[in-house]
Design an enzyme around this catalytic site. Structure first.
Site, PDB file in Angstrom:
ATOM      1  N   TYR A  28     -11.077  -0.340  10.768  1.00  0.00           N
ATOM      2  CA  TYR A  28     -12.597  -0.404  10.262  1.00  0.00           C
ATOM      3  C   TYR A  28     -12.535  -1.015   8.734  1.00  0.00           C
ATOM      4  CZ  TYR A  28      -8.593   2.521   7.040  1.00  0.00           C
ATOM      5  OH  TYR A  28      -7.287   2.762   6.247  1.00  0.00           O
ATOM      6  N   LYS A  29     -11.658  -1.684   8.698  1.00  0.00           N
ATOM      7  CA  LYS A  29     -12.370  -3.480   7.111  1.00  0.00           C
ATOM      8  C   LYS A  29     -13.117  -4.330   7.283  1.00  0.00           C
ATOM      9  CE  LYS A  29      -7.935  -1.026   4.601  1.00  0.00           C
ATOM     10  NZ  LYS A  29      -8.728  -0.496   3.661  1.00  0.00           N
TER      11      LYS A  29
ATOM     12  N   ASP B 157       2.139  -5.930   7.679  1.00  0.00           N
ATOM     13  CA  ASP B 157       0.769  -5.152   7.704  1.00  0.00           C
ATOM     14  C   ASP B 157      -0.098  -5.891   7.594  1.00  0.00           C
ATOM     15  OD1 ASP B 157      -0.762  -3.268   6.658  1.00  0.00           O
ATOM     16  OD2 ASP B 157      -0.097  -1.841   5.773  1.00  0.00           O
TER      17      ASP B 157
ATOM     18  N   PHE C 267       0.698  -1.152  -0.036  1.00  0.00           N
ATOM     19  CA  PHE C 267       0.020  -0.096   0.088  1.00  0.00           C
ATOM     20  C   PHE C 267       1.455   1.278  -0.040  1.00  0.00           C
ATOM     21  CE2 PHE C 267      -3.168   3.081   2.003  1.00  0.00           C
ATOM     22  CZ  PHE C 267      -4.244   2.909   1.066  1.00  0.00           C
TER      23      PHE C 267
ATOM     24  N   ARG D 284     -12.558  -4.153  -7.818  1.00  0.00           N
ATOM     25  CA  ARG D 284     -12.282  -5.014  -6.617  1.00  0.00           C
ATOM     26  C   ARG D 284     -13.487  -5.433  -5.681  1.00  0.00           C
ATOM     27  NH1 ARG D 284      -8.720  -2.318  -1.435  1.00  0.00           N
ATOM     28  NH2 ARG D 284      -9.906  -1.256  -1.056  1.00  0.00           N
TER      29      ARG D 284
END
Length: 398
Positions: free
Chosen positions: A210-211, A185, A114, A357
């Site tokens: 938050y995912k 990560d 990322f 995605r």
């Protein structure tokens, strides 16, 4: 434990008529979260005022919730703490790892990582100067690129674009054999795939909530430090709540005991309250059950899309061992196609330059949603209905 996915689905407030395949970007609202946050606002903040730090246990939230997340990522109690953002936690972990390995100056990462992680690493090495460097290789080349020049590897276990999953055990073992440390990560792993940080011997790990963990937009991050480093890793961001005695207000910093030293600023009490409610759902979930259902759903989606949409190219590995809990397809007009899907109630997202995605969260997604999503996508592709100006206008968030 046998996971009842009908019960976990009932725990979420999902809008009628929406097929939500974007929990890998922002998880939906747990039904209990609004009441839990309202309680924190009215009963705790409202009535207790500043005494809530003691009476409501606000000061202990980061460690208490850290232990609950630890269960999902294979971390022992007392090794995970909450707070700040993922980028901050990346910076902390990298800086501590570099200091623990002073004879080396290379951070090794991959080009599929990322970008924010790479930005933080680049900023750190520029600040350090003196020969420190960030080295990136293709995701498939990470294992072979670990040599005796590497101080620390910084790898996101599941690629945010393609869903490709790195072999955490193999990379950690190779890093240690070469004298390097590891930072993992888990942004697309925690709550998505089984993780065993202690079992593989990971040194540091970080992640957001938050995912897949459904803490809400801007939810706090977490950091893991292996017990062997807990009393020696020094936080570069030495905030007052990471001090051994925060309320002594000493002018000189002394790191707190163990994972407590990785705290920085004041904990986000209201956001942590939402996360606590979200984690109540996870108390009923077995990660092996979750993984099996995730793979079944993603297999079903891949087969359906490939049969019905020949113009889309699969970007996600077919091999289960190399797949996270998302599926990505490539198309030159991926953004417009995704906007057309969203307009018809199938919410996924787009990642540049050409990735459609789709995230699969078995807590609230089943076979019926998968089949309906394939049907709608196939109709859009067959009709070319995505080819409209309104679907090609880029919004700030894609």
């Amino acid at each position: 434990m046998t996971t009842d996915f009908a019960a976990t689905r009932a725990a979420f407030d999902l809008p009628e008529g929406i097929i939500y395949l974007d929990g890998n970007s922002l998880g939906p609202l747990p039904k209990a979260a609004a009441a839990r946050v309202a309680q924190a606002v009215t009963e705790e903040w409202g009535k207790m005022l500043i005494t809530g730090w003691n009476k409501a246990g606000w000061m202990d939230q980061p460690a208490r919730i850290g232990d609950r997340i630890g269960r999902l990522i294979g971390a022992a109690p007392g090794t995970v703490v909450m707070g700040d953002t993922l980028s901050i936690k990346v910076y902390q972990a990298l800086a501590s790892a570099l200091e623990l390995n002073p004879g080396r100056k290379v951070i090794l990462s991959d080009t599929g990582n990322f970008p924010s992680d790479l930005y933080m690493a680049d900023g750190l090495v520029r600040t350090l100067g003196n020969g420190y460097a960030l080295r990136t290789v293709a995701p498939e080349e990470v294992l072979d690129a670990i040599d005796e020049s590497v101080a620390v590897t910084m790898i996101t276990e599941v690629d945010y674009r393609t869903g490709r999953k790195h072999d955490m055990a193999a990379i950690t073992a190779k890093a240690h054999a070469m004298g390097a440390l590891t930072v993992w990560d888990l942004a697309h792993s925690a709550g998505a795939v089984p993780v065993d940080l202690a079992g593989v011997g990971a040194d540091f790990a970080v992640g957001c909530t938050y995912k897949y963990l459904n803490s809400g937009p801007g939810g706090p991050a977490f950091i893991y430090v292996a017990p062997k480093h807990a009393e020696t890793a020094r936080p570069a961001l030495s905030g007052w709540l990471g001090h051994e005695a925060p309320f002594a207000f000493d002018l000189a910093y002394r790191p707190g005991r163990g994972i407590e030293r990785m705290r920085v600023g004041t904990p986000p009490v209201l956001q942590l309250a939402a996360l606590e409610a979200a984690l109540d759902v996870w108390d009923r979930v077995d990660m092996a059950d979750l993984r099996a259902r995730s793979l079944a759903l993603t297999d079903r989606f891949i087969a359906g899309v490939e049969a019905a949409c020949p113009d889309l190219t699969l970007a996600t590995p077919r091999d289960h061992a190399m797949r996270g809990s998302q599926v990505s397809f490539r198309h030159a007009e991926g953004y417009a196609i995704m906007q057309a899907l969203i307009a018809q109630g199938v919410i996924g997202d787009f990642r540049a330059p050409d990735i459609l995605r789709f995230g699969f969260t078995p807590l609230y997604i089943g076979e019926a949603e998968v089949d309906r999503a394939v049907e709608i996508l196939a109709a859009i592709m067959a009709s070319g209905s995505w080819d409209r100006p309104e679907f090609k206008t880029r919004a700030k968030v894609t």
